[in-house]
Design a protein around this motif. Structure first.
Motif, PDB file in Angstrom:
ATOM      1  N   ARG A  39       0.818  -1.214   0.000  1.00  0.00           N
ATOM      2  CA  ARG A  39       0.000   0.000   0.000  1.00  0.00           C
ATOM      3  C   ARG A  39       0.850   1.261   0.000  1.00  0.00           C
ATOM      4  N   TYR A  40       2.108   1.143   0.483  1.00  0.00           N
ATOM      5  CA  TYR A  40       2.935   2.334   0.647  1.00  0.00           C
ATOM      6  C   TYR A  40       4.374   2.066   0.195  1.00  0.00           C
ATOM      7  N   THR A  81       6.778   9.565   2.105  1.00  0.00           N
ATOM      8  CA  THR A  81       5.887   8.412   2.122  1.00  0.00           C
ATOM      9  C   THR A  81       4.883   8.543   0.987  1.00  0.00           C
ATOM     10  N   GLU A 134       1.603   6.831  -1.001  1.00  0.00           N
ATOM     11  CA  GLU A 134       0.498   5.880  -1.017  1.00  0.00           C
ATOM     12  C   GLU A 134       0.357   5.413  -2.457  1.00  0.00           C
ATOM     13  N   SER A 148      -1.496   3.893  -5.496  1.00  0.00           N
ATOM     14  CA  SER A 148      -2.904   3.899  -5.881  1.00  0.00           C
ATOM     15  C   SER A 148      -3.351   2.532  -6.368  1.00  0.00           C
ATOM     16  N   GLY A 166       0.455   7.080  -7.655  1.00  0.00           N
ATOM     17  CA  GLY A 166       0.510   7.290  -6.222  1.00  0.00           C
ATOM     18  C   GLY A 166       0.512   8.759  -5.867  1.00  0.00           C
ATOM     19  N   ILE A 210       1.897  11.262   0.888  1.00  0.00           N
ATOM     20  CA  ILE A 210       1.012  11.480   2.032  1.00  0.00           C
ATOM     21  C   ILE A 210       1.779  11.963   3.262  1.00  0.00           C
ATOM     22  N   GLU A 260       1.610  -1.531   5.854  1.00  0.00           N
ATOM     23  CA  GLU A 260       0.938  -0.680   6.852  1.00  0.00           C
ATOM     24  C   GLU A 260       1.890   0.417   7.325  1.00  0.00           C
ATOM     25  N   LEU A 261       1.313   1.555   7.683  1.00  0.00           N
ATOM     26  CA  LEU A 261       2.124   2.646   8.256  1.00  0.00           C
ATOM     27  C   LEU A 261       2.240   2.492   9.752  1.00  0.00           C
TER      28      LEU A 261
END
Length: 176
Positions: free
Chosen positions: A22-23, A34, A36, A38, A138, A141, A175-176
């Motif tokens: 996801r990241y 960072t 994200e 898409s 992306g 974020i 995950e962050l």
């Protein structure tokens, strides 16, 4: 400090399918950004980006163009090629019509049939509609301040940084 140049790497479109992270954390000489990734972006582009991250393709990749209020470009490409031409023409023409599709802090790559390289763009302002030039995959974020710091570095008349600046590495996470 000189950054090593990323080598041309050919990635097969049939590469083993992996779970899409996801990241992505992009470590630069100025700090971390960072991204994200898409889930709605072109699957082929996202898969290619992820595969290139996994083989450390971006490790040591310099930002080749830094254009204030437009974009930051890194990647392995011909400096006299089509990408340079449309970037410099768009900036020089003063085109600043806003496009919700290409707002500030978006991540993309060129629409190119060339499989040997990968351009990486970070938009630094809303820019003209570049749908026929860039595929977005992306958005930033966290680390917008780092993008803005990079955007402020001194460049020559061709928007090339006078002091090397680039990507140290990109790490993929779920995950962050």
């Amino acid at each position: 400090m000189d950054l090593p140049r990323a080598e041309n790497v050919e990635i097969s479109e049939d590469s083993t399918k992996i779970s899409t992270p996801r990241y992505a954390i992009m470590d630069t000489l100025r700090g971390s950004i960072t991204i994200e990734i898409s889930k709605d972006a072109s699957a082929g582009v996202v898969d290619r980006f992820i595969n290139l991250c996994k083989i450390d393709y971006f490790k040591g990749m310099p930002f080749r163009h830094v254009i204030k209020n437009f974009l930051i470009q890194g990647g392995d490409f011909d400096l006299n090629g089509a990408a340079q031409e449309w970037i410099l023409k768009a900036k020089a023409s003063g085109e600043n019509s806003l496009s919700p599709k290409h707002e500030a802090f978006m991540i993309g790559t060129t629409r190119s049939p060339n499989n040997k390289g990968f351009d990486l763009f970070i938009t630094t302002a809303p820019i003209p509609d570049l749908s026929d030039k860039i595929i977005l995959f992306g958005r930033v974020i966290k680390g917008e301040d780092i993008v803005q710091e990079i955007e402020e570095i001194d460049t020559d008349e061709h928007y090339q940084p006078k002091t090397p600046i680039g990507i140290i590495n990109i790490m993929l996470i779920q995950e962050l």
